[in-house]
Design a protein around this motif. Sequence first.
Motif, PDB file in Angstrom:
ATOM      1  N   ILE A 181       6.542 -46.760 -13.657  1.00 26.75           N
ATOM      2  CA  ILE A 181       6.025 -46.101 -13.952  1.00 26.75           C
ATOM      3  C   ILE A 181       4.392 -45.798 -14.794  1.00 26.75           C
ATOM      4  O   ILE A 181       5.371 -46.619 -15.752  1.00 26.75           O
ATOM      5  N   ASP A 182       3.868 -45.238 -14.385  1.00 33.51           N
ATOM      6  CA  ASP A 182       2.679 -45.196 -15.514  1.00 33.51           C
ATOM      7  C   ASP A 182       2.488 -43.850 -16.056  1.00 33.51           C
ATOM      8  O   ASP A 182       3.161 -42.833 -15.237  1.00 33.51           O
ATOM      9  N   VAL A 183       3.549 -43.540 -17.976  1.00 36.01           N
ATOM     10  CA  VAL A 183       3.964 -41.794 -17.523  1.00 36.01           C
ATOM     11  C   VAL A 183       2.479 -41.261 -17.973  1.00 36.01           C
ATOM     12  O   VAL A 183       2.210 -39.838 -18.100  1.00 36.01           O
ATOM     13  N   THR A 184       1.314 -41.570 -17.785  1.00 37.47           N
ATOM     14  CA  THR A 184       0.313 -41.072 -17.859  1.00 37.47           C
ATOM     15  C   THR A 184      -0.809 -40.749 -16.661  1.00 37.47           C
ATOM     16  O   THR A 184      -1.542 -39.724 -16.398  1.00 37.47           O
ATOM     17  N   SER A 185       0.728 -40.914 -15.030  1.00 35.71           N
ATOM     18  CA  SER A 185       0.050 -40.822 -13.742  1.00 35.71           C
ATOM     19  C   SER A 185       1.441 -39.652 -13.079  1.00 35.71           C
ATOM     20  O   SER A 185       1.964 -39.901 -13.285  1.00 35.71           O
ATOM     21  N   ASP A 186       0.244 -38.762 -13.210  1.00 41.28           N
ATOM     22  CA  ASP A 186       1.280 -37.902 -11.928  1.00 41.28           C
ATOM     23  C   ASP A 186       2.560 -38.513 -10.494  1.00 41.28           C
ATOM     24  O   ASP A 186       2.889 -38.241 -10.900  1.00 41.28           O
ATOM     25  N   VAL A 187       1.383 -39.140 -10.211  1.00 47.69           N
ATOM     26  CA  VAL A 187       1.710 -40.013  -9.012  1.00 47.69           C
ATOM     27  C   VAL A 187       3.074 -40.338  -9.461  1.00 47.69           C
ATOM     28  O   VAL A 187       3.302 -40.666  -8.461  1.00 47.69           O
ATOM     29  N   SER A 188       2.028 -41.843 -10.115  1.00 44.30           N
ATOM     30  CA  SER A 188       3.002 -43.036 -10.476  1.00 44.30           C
ATOM     31  C   SER A 188       4.618 -42.499 -11.083  1.00 44.30           C
ATOM     32  O   SER A 188       5.546 -43.658 -10.756  1.00 44.30           O
ATOM     33  N   VAL A 189       4.599 -41.285 -11.524  1.00 45.73           N
ATOM     34  CA  VAL A 189       5.594 -40.938 -11.904  1.00 45.73           C
ATOM     35  C   VAL A 189       6.142 -40.719 -10.865  1.00 45.73           C
ATOM     36  O   VAL A 189       7.512 -40.245 -10.770  1.00 45.73           O
TER      37      VAL A 189
END
Length: 329
Positions: free
Chosen positions: A96-104
């Motif tokens: 999870i990259d918390v800066t990315s909507d897609v990743s979250v």
Amino acid sequence: MPSRPSRRELIAGAAALTATTPALLHAATPAAAPSLKGRTILITGTSSGFGRVGALYYAGLGAKVIATMRGLPRPEADTLAAEAAKEKLDLHIVEIDVTSDVSVAAGTAKALEIAGGRIDTLINNAGIGITGPVEVQDMEATKLIFDTNVLGIQRMQLALLPQMRAAKSGQIFNISSQLGRVIVPGGGHYSATKFAVEAMSEQLAYELVPHGIEVTVIQPGGYPTKVWVNRNAYTGALKQRSDAAVLEAYAPFTKGMGTEDGSGRSADPLDVPRAIAEVMAMPAGKRPLRRAVHPGNKPQEAINRVSAEVQLAWLGGSALGPLIKAVHD
């Protein structure tokens, strides 16, 4: 209700923080660790620091832990997985990259699948620091730190709150800082982001009372973690692209940008996971809104007390009073 500290007491507390010597910063013997068996915990930012030691600690206490980090595959994930396997811990690593909507969205969906559809505890630990005077913080640095430290927490809350509300229970821990209540010149926008985390978390705590979900803000002091290495990378890059005249105008604060090493800090980073586990183990409805964590001075505690008093005095007798009192009483 505790008495309100005077302005002199507030200033004295802040001054004592800078005067504390490293020899005084060794943690007291911790209390017996609680059992976390039956809990499912998702924690962000587990490549190092509080996140990494916390993931192993909670799993060691019996919890199912979903440890998240960005940029997989990476060596930090491999070593964390190996350590968990060696101890036979119920620990799962998810990207999870918390800066990315897609990743979250993708990461939390995978985490919920691993957890059988129910994550009862969210620990928003991922965060960054970028130092330097406010005028030196260009929009690239400003957007990055707010996107990580504030919007990253909001993305995770939006992703996991629906299933907590459906269950009518849950806990959210948002990692703030002493600098979410007090300010050090030259600290960049770190305090600004952590002040935002404090406000967002407190508002959320009130709003979640009817849903049986509790929010606790963790306020660590300075600890010797890898945060210094990461912060120097961001700060060094900022300094490189900054105007020399602006850097010179703030010379006392810009000279050391990108070279701080956290020296003089000897407190145990495990203090933070221990404090979180202790709050988890408290009876529902008795958990604190804020917990200051550090063996040295905690100047933010005086502000925490005043803030609670003001909220109760201002809104305690209003239609919102039951929400305010449920969080502070």
